[in-house]
Scaffold this active site. Structure first.
Site, PDB file in Angstrom:
ATOM      1  N   GLU A 162       5.144  28.381 -39.319  1.00 25.80           N
ATOM      2  CA  GLU A 162       5.056  27.909 -37.954  1.00 25.80           C
ATOM      3  C   GLU A 162       4.150  27.991 -37.663  1.00 25.80           C
ATOM      4  O   GLU A 162       3.523  28.407 -35.951  1.00 25.80           O
ATOM      5  CB  GLU A 162       6.070  28.155 -36.957  1.00 25.80           C
ATOM      6  CG  GLU A 162       7.217  27.006 -37.363  1.00 25.80           C
ATOM      7  CD  GLU A 162       8.590  28.033 -36.515  1.00 25.80           C
ATOM      8  OE1 GLU A 162       8.299  28.062 -35.538  1.00 25.80           O
ATOM      9  OE2 GLU A 162      10.179  27.526 -36.417  1.00 25.80           O
ATOM     10  N   GLU A 337      14.596  25.260 -41.697  1.00 24.85           N
ATOM     11  CA  GLU A 337      15.356  25.395 -40.343  1.00 24.85           C
ATOM     12  C   GLU A 337      16.226  24.474 -39.569  1.00 24.85           C
ATOM     13  O   GLU A 337      15.102  23.801 -39.567  1.00 24.85           O
ATOM     14  CB  GLU A 337      14.481  26.101 -39.857  1.00 24.85           C
ATOM     15  CG  GLU A 337      14.154  27.696 -39.915  1.00 24.85           C
ATOM     16  CD  GLU A 337      13.186  28.594 -38.685  1.00 24.85           C
ATOM     17  OE1 GLU A 337      13.383  28.014 -37.888  1.00 24.85           O
ATOM     18  OE2 GLU A 337      12.350  29.163 -39.001  1.00 24.85           O
TER      19      GLU A 337
HETATM   20  O1  IFM Z   1      13.606  31.918 -33.907  1.00 24.37           O
HETATM   21  C1  IFM Z   1      13.033  30.964 -33.523  1.00 24.37           C
HETATM   22  C2  IFM Z   1      12.596  31.166 -35.811  1.00 24.37           C
HETATM   23  O2  IFM Z   1      12.245  32.691 -35.216  1.00 24.37           O
HETATM   24  C3  IFM Z   1      11.577  30.237 -35.268  1.00 24.37           C
HETATM   25  N1  IFM Z   1      11.412  28.771 -35.462  1.00 24.37           N
HETATM   26  C4  IFM Z   1      12.188  28.480 -34.148  1.00 24.37           C
HETATM   27  C5  IFM Z   1      13.326  29.440 -34.442  1.00 24.37           C
HETATM   28  C6  IFM Z   1      14.341  28.915 -32.885  1.00 24.37           C
HETATM   29  O3  IFM Z   1      13.756  29.513 -32.074  1.00 24.37           O
END
Ligand code: IFM
Length: 431
Positions: A162, A337
């Site tokens: 990210e 994710e």
């Molecule tokens: O916990 C985070 C992760 O580290 C990165 N993506 C989003 C998740 C939830 O906020």
């Protein structure tokens, strides 16, 4: 197979994702740990501390993931452990990650390794972190070393988690360390992150013994204007979308630093530095015009919208649109994710099913999606939110840190084992 079952492609990866600082515990040598000790930054007053003690309990966690039907796991290497001082490698820590990856393999979990997930060694931060022009070279050297040491143990390597969140939260919104609110610095960091990704890609490709698949992990949101009839809102949404969703994609596709960060100039060696695209998706973002210096503003979800404890709107269709957007690059997409912070596990079950339905729809429409990695296996340290969030399929007992799988973990197990979402299950949740 019953009519209406959602069947996923053979070889689909089902698993969970986590990051070192959020689960390992005692990551004492990075900028997050230092920031936490200052006090006043973490919403619930906590510090990451022992986190899930995954550093010592990884065997137990991977065995659990296997019991829960999973065949993949995404983790990150804690850079500050393996290179505690600039240019000095800690072989004991490198060996630790060897054992971690071997344990994953032993439990039938295909490893997805993230090289950078929000945390910087203190020495790197002291040099200016992502705002420093040295950042790409320094992180590429670390990446090459890791690929040389661990490359034969993992088929998937993800460079930076990210980068848009890193630039935005650390340098524009100022909600993550080093808490800067400076558009120029944010642009500089964003440029360095993009250049770093390209350098890391080549470092891994050149150093790993086998040819691993390497790519980036993007946090994408489905962006819409607050008022579609307002020219101002439409332009603001477009600007936000370009910054949030498009900057990295265009950068890697064309090998350029595109506006608003650069003027479209070439970044040597960057073009095409992806074999895979990792997509993290949580919610949509509704944008209206805002005040300077940022100029755009996210509108909070309406009162009647379904939300998570984070306050994020549940908007599964957005995942479909983000996946569809990635189709044009012609590169396999991995959902790296997706998840929800909630104390209501039935809400989590529904969230998972609704998002899987969108993944399946995207596959049906020709997007080459190859994984669904849920965030996360166990409740963990949610950055500036602390421990007041519940993203896990598995709950963690405060104090003992015992793991207690929730109903959603067993639902996900059955989906993973059969590689399908049964129509009955969808019906059971009114879907
Ligand atoms: O916990 C985070 C992760 O580290 C990165 N993506 C989003 C998740 C939830 O906020």
């Amino acid at each position: 197979m019953a009519e209406g079952d959602l069947v996923f492609p053979d070889g689909f990866y089902w698993g969970c994702a986590a990051s070192s600082h959020q689960v390992e515990g005692n990551c004492t040598n990075n900028q997050w740990w230092a920031w936490e000790q200052e006090g006043g930054h973490i919403k619930d007053g906590s510090v990451s501390g022992l986190a899930c003690d995954h550093y010592n309990r990884f065997e137990e966690d991977f065995a659990l993931a296997r019991e829960l039907g999973q065949n993949a796991h995404r983790m990150s290497i804690e850079w500050s452990r393996v290179e505690p001082e600039e240019g000095r490698w800690d072989q004991a820590e490198v060996d630790h990650y060897k054992r971690v990856l071997e344990s994953m393999q032993g439990n039938g979990l295909t490893p997805f390794v993230t090289l950078h997930h929000f945390t910087n060694p203190l020495w790197f931060e002291a040099k200016g972190g992502w705002s420093s022009p040295d950042a790409p070279e320094l992180i590429a050297r670390y990446s090459g070393h890791m690929a040389k040491e661990l490359g034969d143990l993992a088929p998937f390597w993800l460079t930076i988690n990210e980068p848009n969140v890193v630039a935005g939260a650390c340098y524009v919104a100022g909600v993550h360390p080093p808490q800067k609110r400076d558009m120029a610095l944010g642009a500089q960091a964003y440029r360095n992150l993009l250049v770093a990704h390209g350098r890391m890609y080549h470092a891994v490709k050149e150093s790993a013994p086998h040819d691993p698949k390497v790519g980036i992990v993007l946090n994408m949101s489905f962006v819409q204007p607050a008022d579609p009839d307002s020219e101002e809102d439409r332009q603001s949404a477009e600007l936000y979308d370009r910054f949030w969703n498009e900057y990295f994609l265009a950068g890697v596709e064309k090998g350029v630093i595109s506006p608003p960060v650069g003027g479209g100039e070439e970044a040597p060696g960057l073009k095409g530095t992806w074999d895979v695209i990792g997509l993290n998706y949580y919610s949509r973002t509704v944008i209206r015009r805002g005040s300077p210096p940022v100029g755009v503003e996210a509108v909070p979800p309406s009162e009647d919208a379904e939300r998570s404890v984070m306050g994020w709107e549940v908007y599964p269709e957005g995942l479909y649109y983000c996946l569809l957007r990635l189709k044009r690059y012609g590169i396999p997409v991995y959902v790296t994710e997706n998840g929800i912070s909630t104390e209501d596990d039935q809400q989590r079950c529904r969230y998972i099913l609704r998002h899987l339905r969108e993944v399946h729809r995207a596959i049906g429409d020709g997007v080459d999606v190859r994984s669904y990695l849920h965030w996360s296996l166990v409740d963990n340290f949610e950055w500036a939110e602390g421990y007041g969030q519940w993203f896990g399929l598995v709950a963690m007992e405060p104090g003992t840190l015992d793991r207690k799988p929730r109903a959603s973990a067993y639902m996900f197990r059955d989906i993973a084992r059969t590689n399908r979402v049964p129509a009955d299950l969808l019906r059971h949740y009114g879907l």
